[in-house]
Design a protein around this motif. Structure first.
Motif, PDB file in Angstrom:
ATOM      1  N   ASP A  73       0.697  -1.143  -0.031  1.00 52.74           N
ATOM      2  CA  ASP A  73       0.150  -0.025  -0.099  1.00 52.74           C
ATOM      3  C   ASP A  73       0.829   1.207  -0.094  1.00 52.74           C
ATOM      4  O   ASP A  73       1.890   1.124   0.626  1.00 52.74           O
ATOM      5  CB  ASP A  73      -0.982   0.124   1.286  1.00 52.74           C
ATOM      6  N   PRO A  74       0.374   2.355  -0.740  1.00 61.57           N
ATOM      7  CA  PRO A  74       1.298   3.481  -0.664  1.00 61.57           C
ATOM      8  C   PRO A  74       1.478   4.135   0.706  1.00 61.57           C
ATOM      9  O   PRO A  74       0.693   4.164   1.502  1.00 61.57           O
ATOM     10  CB  PRO A  74       0.358   4.480  -1.361  1.00 61.57           C
ATOM     11  N   ASP A  75       2.643   4.341   0.979  1.00 64.73           N
ATOM     12  CA  ASP A  75       2.921   4.923   2.542  1.00 64.73           C
ATOM     13  C   ASP A  75       3.073   6.613   2.169  1.00 64.73           C
ATOM     14  O   ASP A  75       3.954   7.051   1.859  1.00 64.73           O
ATOM     15  CB  ASP A  75       4.320   4.725   2.844  1.00 64.73           C
ATOM     16  N   THR A  76       1.779   7.101   2.594  1.00 68.25           N
ATOM     17  CA  THR A  76       1.634   8.748   2.678  1.00 68.25           C
ATOM     18  C   THR A  76       1.702   9.214   4.026  1.00 68.25           C
ATOM     19  O   THR A  76       1.515  10.412   3.968  1.00 68.25           O
ATOM     20  CB  THR A  76      -0.025   8.906   2.214  1.00 68.25           C
ATOM     21  N   GLY A  77       2.142   8.512   4.894  1.00 71.60           N
ATOM     22  CA  GLY A  77       2.092   9.133   6.237  1.00 71.60           C
ATOM     23  C   GLY A  77       3.364   9.767   6.345  1.00 71.60           C
ATOM     24  O   GLY A  77       3.444  10.680   7.621  1.00 71.60           O
TER      25      GLY A  77
END
Length: 533
Positions: free
Chosen positions: A91-95
């Motif tokens: 999953d994309p890590d946007t944090g």
């Protein structure tokens, strides 16, 4: 090229046309970097046990073993491959995005997929089965007897508690399944233990003694506890018309209680088949029937056979240590001689001395020809037409045999050896007859009234007692058994409430339920109706 690029170029991507999509999570087992993939998946399994769902590449990198930890780039490539095979979900890590350019930089967090988790569970079960060491559980025999006594007490009640009955049956099945599985694994691995030829002699000898003591102790427990369990199973009866039948019915109804309304009948039938099979398997393990020995008796026989096999290995090891001839040791010594030979000529002479194998040209060579070859050597690469001829004996031309035929060797006189063997057999027969005479009871006596037995007598008594206990049949109060050679017969009768019998031997005391026993020496028994002076 960086280590990540090298890893990426060496990892083959699975071809969906060749691999079933359901099994792609196992594809990482056949690649060159299988060990790295297994370590990465191990980090995710441990994280799941600690209720951690998502992991970043940095977290996986820190979770690897420090001594074998690859670079972070290599871990990132491995995570990408595992995600492609379906073991992980990316999953994309946007944090951690703090600038616009971070959106264009691929950052992912990973978690186990259902397929990846199932593959790890399967591999864990596989590793556990391969590394499992079977054990002969003498304690489990006592637990099985305890559970059977509890079931016998429940069978005596008018309305046994369903929960207590079901739990007691489940505990019995669980203990029995563990005993049967461990015994099977132990006997399968025992032969590999016997074949430990490459182990160090001192280590094997020390382990051998512990293993033999272990087998002897289990055989004794199996004889005594097995007879008790067989008696309890006879009292409980068969699952169709015995005292156990109502208890099994309670367990069947309780297991099918949670089934959906439209499948209640199928659930009842399946539970009934399952419990009938379990009880029949338990009876077959401890009770013999005509034409089929019980598994307990077969296990006891296999354990007994393992002891002389271990002793044979020990004897071979002792002979090797004592300097007896050993083919593998001889070949190793010969190889050392070849390696230490100063030149090829010496190696050729060593070859001729060790094996006596020559080319066809030298099949009939004699000492004169060898001396001639020493003065004028002929290279092995010389062609037949260029090499000097070999003188062949006229005897070979005429008869096809190089040596003259003469008188045959006289027959060896073996009368002295036969007399020695006959004397030895006579002494052994006398010793066996003395042991049989010592065990003969001349009528029924209590087990506790037997005299102190020496080692040979006690060993024969254990064999007789084991054959008698394994021959019990449902509904019988006494049993008789005969040895394989037909020289001894034992008759065993139960004594309800007789207490515990003690049989004293030179090695200790044997305890067991009190019985009436009669041991007959059939080799000396007089025929019925014989006249007496």
């Amino acid at each position: 090229m960086t280590s990540a690029d090298h890893l990426s170029s060496s990892l083959p991507v699975g071809d969906p046309g060749r691999v079933d999509e359901r099994y792609r999570p196992f594809e990482h087992l056949t690649t060159d970097n299988c060990e790295l993939y297994r370590q990465v998946m191990g980090v995710f399994v441990r994280a799941k046990q600690e209720f951690t769902v998502h992991l970043r590449p940095e977290d996986v990198h820190l979770g690897l073993v420090p001594e074998e930890r690859p670079s972070l780039d290599a871990v990132a490539v491995a995570l990408g491959r595992l995600a492609k095979w379906g073991n992980l979900r990316a999953d994309p890590d946007t944090g951690r995005v703090t600038a616009l350019e971070d959106f264009y930089r691929p950052r992912h967090i990973y978690q186990l997929t259902r397929a990846g988790e199932a593959a790890e569970e399967a591999l864990g079960a596989y590793d556990e089965a391969l590394g499992r060491r079977g054990e002969l559980q003498a304690v489990a025999l006592g637990d099985i007897a305890l559970q059977l006594r509890a079931l016998l007490a429940l069978a005596g009640r008018a309305e046994p508690d369903p929960a207590v009955t079901h739990l007691a049956l489940l505990a019995l099945v669980d203990r029995f399944s563990g005993l049967a599985d461990n015994a099977r694994a132990f006997m399968n691995s025992l032969q590999r233990t016997v074949d430990l030829h490459e182990a160090e002699v001192e280590v094997f000898l020390a382990y051998k003694q512990r293993l033999i003591d272990y087998l002897e102790r289990f055989i004794e427990d199996l004889v005594t506890r097995g007879a008790e369990i067989a008696g309890l199973l006879e009292d409980l009866g068969t699952p169709l018309d015995g005292r156990i039948a109502p208890l099994l019915r309670v367990a069947v109804e309780r297991e099918a209680a949670d089934a959906a309304p439209d499948v209640v009948a199928e659930a009842l039938a399946a539970a009934e088949r399952r419990w009938l099979g379990r009880w029949d398997g338990l009876r077959a393990w401890f009770l013999s029937v005509p034409g089929r020995n019980s598994q307990a008796k077969l296990l006891r026989s296999a354990a007994r056979q393992a002891i002389p096999q271990l002793l044979a290995v020990v004897r071979a090891l002792n002979e090797r240590r004592a300097g007896r001839s050993d083919r593998s040791a001889d070949f190793r010594e010969l190889a050392r001689w070849f390696a230490e030979a100063p030149g090829d000529d010496d190696r050729h002479r060593l070859w001729r001395s060790a094996f006596g194998l020559y080319s066809a040209r030298h099949l009939t060579i004699d000492h004169e020809a060898l001396a001639e070859r020493d003065t004028a050597p002929v290279p092995a690469s010389a062609a037949w037409r260029d090499a000097p001829g070999v003188r062949i004996s006229p005897q070979l031309r005429r008869t096809g045999s190089y040596e003259r035929r003469g008188r045959r060797a006289s027959v060896q006189d073996r009368s002295e050896a036969k007399a020695y063997l006959a004397e030895l057999a006579s002494k052994q027969a006398e010793q066996t007859a003395a042991v049989r005479a010592l065990l003969a009871t001349h009528g029924e006596v209590r087990l506790s009234d037997l005299d102190v037995l020496d080692r040979e007598a006690f060993r024969l008594f254990l064999l007789l007692l084991g054959d008698a206990l394994s021959a019990w049949r449902p509904g019988t109060a006494s049993v008789s058994a005969t040895t394989n050679d037909g020289t001894m017969e034992i008759r065993l009768t139960r004594m309800p409430g007789g207490g515990i019998a003690e049989i004293r031997t030179l090695d200790g005391v044997l305890w067991g339920p009190e019985h009436l026993v009669e041991i007959v020496d059939l080799a000396r028994a007089e025929p019925v109706g014989a006249d007496h002076d």
